[in-house]
Design an enzyme around this catalytic site. Structure first.
Site, PDB file in Angstrom:
ATOM      1  N   GLY A 161      -9.156  -8.922   0.619  1.00 17.70           N
ATOM      2  CA  GLY A 161      -8.719  -9.678   1.795  1.00 17.70           C
ATOM      3  C   GLY A 161      -7.716 -10.781   1.535  1.00 17.70           C
ATOM      4  O   GLY A 161      -6.602 -10.531   1.083  1.00 17.70           O
TER       5      GLY A 161
ATOM      6  N   ARG B 269       0.831  -1.216   0.000  1.00 17.38           N
ATOM      7  CA  ARG B 269       0.000   0.000   0.000  1.00 17.38           C
ATOM      8  C   ARG B 269       0.861   1.259   0.000  1.00 17.38           C
ATOM      9  O   ARG B 269       0.450   2.284  -0.545  1.00 17.38           O
ATOM     10  CB  ARG B 269      -0.954   0.001   1.200  1.00 17.38           C
ATOM     11  CG  ARG B 269      -2.157  -0.883   0.984  1.00 17.38           C
ATOM     12  CD  ARG B 269      -3.141  -0.799   2.141  1.00 17.38           C
ATOM     13  NE  ARG B 269      -4.318  -1.615   1.869  1.00 17.38           N
ATOM     14  CZ  ARG B 269      -5.266  -1.886   2.758  1.00 17.38           C
ATOM     15  NH1 ARG B 269      -5.176  -1.403   3.988  1.00 17.38           N
ATOM     16  NH2 ARG B 269      -6.302  -2.634   2.420  1.00 17.38           N
TER      17      ARG B 269
ATOM     18  N   GLY C 177     -12.220  -4.822   1.783  1.00 23.36           N
ATOM     19  CA  GLY C 177     -13.662  -4.538   1.747  1.00 23.36           C
ATOM     20  C   GLY C 177     -14.094  -3.676   0.569  1.00 23.36           C
ATOM     21  O   GLY C 177     -15.163  -3.901  -0.007  1.00 23.36           O
TER      22      GLY C 177
ATOM     23  N   LYS D 262     -17.162 -18.573   3.412  1.00 19.79           N
ATOM     24  CA  LYS D 262     -18.605 -18.487   3.652  1.00 19.79           C
ATOM     25  C   LYS D 262     -19.405 -17.899   2.499  1.00 19.79           C
ATOM     26  O   LYS D 262     -19.051 -16.860   1.954  1.00 19.79           O
ATOM     27  CB  LYS D 262     -18.856 -17.631   4.894  1.00 19.79           C
ATOM     28  CG  LYS D 262     -18.410 -18.313   6.163  1.00 19.79           C
ATOM     29  CD  LYS D 262     -18.778 -17.464   7.347  1.00 19.79           C
ATOM     30  CE  LYS D 262     -18.583 -18.263   8.642  1.00 19.79           C
ATOM     31  NZ  LYS D 262     -18.887 -17.413   9.800  1.00 19.79           N
TER      32      LYS D 262
END
Ligand code: 3PG
Ligand code: MG
Length: 404
Positions: free
Chosen positions: A356, A37, A379, A199
């Site tokens: 992520g 970053r 996100g 998930k």
């Protein structure tokens, strides 16, 4: 691409550039573990300095929830930035109530680089309090957002501040948006997407939007187990979200009705538990027994995925195909990613990855560099794939430099 102003539309001589970065990077004993970053925003900072601006940097770090939390100070980021830039970076310690930022801003000279303390030390940051946003705005003359990965947050330093200052996009943000629109807004088709991870529940909006946009949807990771149960396959002791089996069935039906290709695992790597050094074996779906846990896609599935990549011209990748943190359950992700990388190098695929665990998985497999673009966002990348507007980007489009 969206209509907003960039660094090009401002005369920076003697201006104070209020630059929002995302310096929320992994730290280990006060040292930056992954500087991606930071490296990405170096061109923006250098350009602003060279054009005669003083560069005043805002960022959050971790989640201090409106309080001063010493372990969440941005102080260690000043030497990290200085290293990356090759110039001094002054750190301004502040609780955002002591006047220190105002004093530092008033004294800033062209070419200075100043890093302020964590904006989340002030409760007005996350609540997007206009009074705090106005206070931040007074520090600079022009706001520059170069924090794509924080732009899904409507916070004072990402969104609020742009109501009070001319606001433009930084270079790294421009590159992120260009890559993402190349992948989703104007892709060369066929467009394939890999969606993995644990998930289904965290990826429902994502799956719905990708079903709209893509030609081929490839589902891996533990979330594929819920789809396998929906198909009536035995999955043993694998992670499954029982309450989402109907939802999975609905997604499969949608894909069929709309003529989309949905790729699910046809074999698996199974083991009695997720543990390093555990005995594992490859199993066809019919061979998955009651004591087994599915922990990776099997080699036949990897072949099917590779052939889908061969047919595609554009690929969007979010989430690992298996429990990649623990070998050998990284093999499926690694093999598929290597193939995507090879096609990209050969010029037959545009490959974009992000979100992520994805970047960690691709770095672990040492293939991130072979992709066309790897987003630094978690996100924010997901919300973009979900088709949601990002507040930090939206405000750039709506102000459109009008306040200059
Ligand atoms: C990130 O690391 O994904 C961004 O910095 C956003 O952080 P947050 O989830 O704490 O808002
Ligand atoms: Mg986060």
């Amino acid at each position: 691409m969206a209509r907003f102003e960039t660094i090009d539309s401002v005369d920076w001589q003697n201006k104070r550039a209020l630059l929002r970065l995302d310096l929320n990077v992994p730290l280990e004993n006060g040292r930056v573990r992954d500087a991606t970053r930071i490296e990405r925003v170096v061109p923006t900072i250098k350009e602003l300095m060279e054009k005669g601006a003083a560069v005043l940097i805002l960022s959050h770090f971790d989640r201090p929830k409106g309080k001063v939390v010493a372990e969440m100070s941005l102080k260690p980021l000043a030497p990290a930035l200085a290293d990356a830039l090759g110039v001094d970076v002054r750190f301004v310690a502040t609780d955002w109530r002591d006047g220190a930022p105002q004093q530092a801003a008033a004294a800033a000279k062209p070419g200075d680089v100043i890093l302020f303390e964590n904006t989340r030390f002030h409760p007005g940051e996350e609540s997007n309090d206009p009074a705090f946003a106005r206070e931040l705005a007074r520090l600079g003359n022009v706001f520059v957002n170069d924090a794509f990965s924080a732009s899904h947050r409507a916070h004072a330093s990402t969104e609020g501040v742009a109501h009070f200052l001319p606001a433009v996009a930084g270079r790294a943000l421009e590159l992120e948006l260009k890559a993402l629109s190349r992948a989703l807004t104007h892709p060369r088709r066929p467009l394939a997407a890999v969606v993995g991870g644990a998930k289904v529940s965290t990826k429902l909006d994502l799956l719905a939007n990708l079903l709209d946009l893509t030609d081929t949807l490839i589902i891996g990771g533990a979330m594929a187990n819920t789809f396998l149960v929906a198909k009536g396959q035995p999955v043993g002791r694998s992670l499954v979200e029982r309450d989402l089996v109907d939802t999975a069935r609905g997604i499969m039906r949608q894909a069929e009705v709309r003529g989309k290709e949905l790729v699910l695992p046809i074999d698996a790597v199974v083991a009695p538990e997720l543990k390093a050094g555990v005995d594992s074996r490859v199993a066809s779906l019919a061979e998955v027994g009651p004591p087994d846990m599915i922990l990776d896609v099997g080699p036949e599935t990897v072949e099917v995925i590779k052939r889908a990549f061969d047919r595609a011209l554009t690929l969007v990748w979010n989430g690992p195909l298996g429990a990649f943190e623990i070998p050998p359950f990284d093999a499926g992700t690694r093999a598929a990613a290597m193939h995507a990388g090879a096609l990209t190098r050969a010029g037959s695929l545009v490959s974009i990855a992000g979100g992520g665990d994805t970047v960690a998985a691709l770095n672990a497999a040492d293939v991130a560099h072979a992709f066309t673009f790897v987003s630094t966002a978690g996100g924010a990348f997901l919300e973009w794939l979900e088709g949601k507007p990002l507040p930090g980007i939206k405000i750039l489009e709506s102000t459109n430099g009008a306040k200059q």
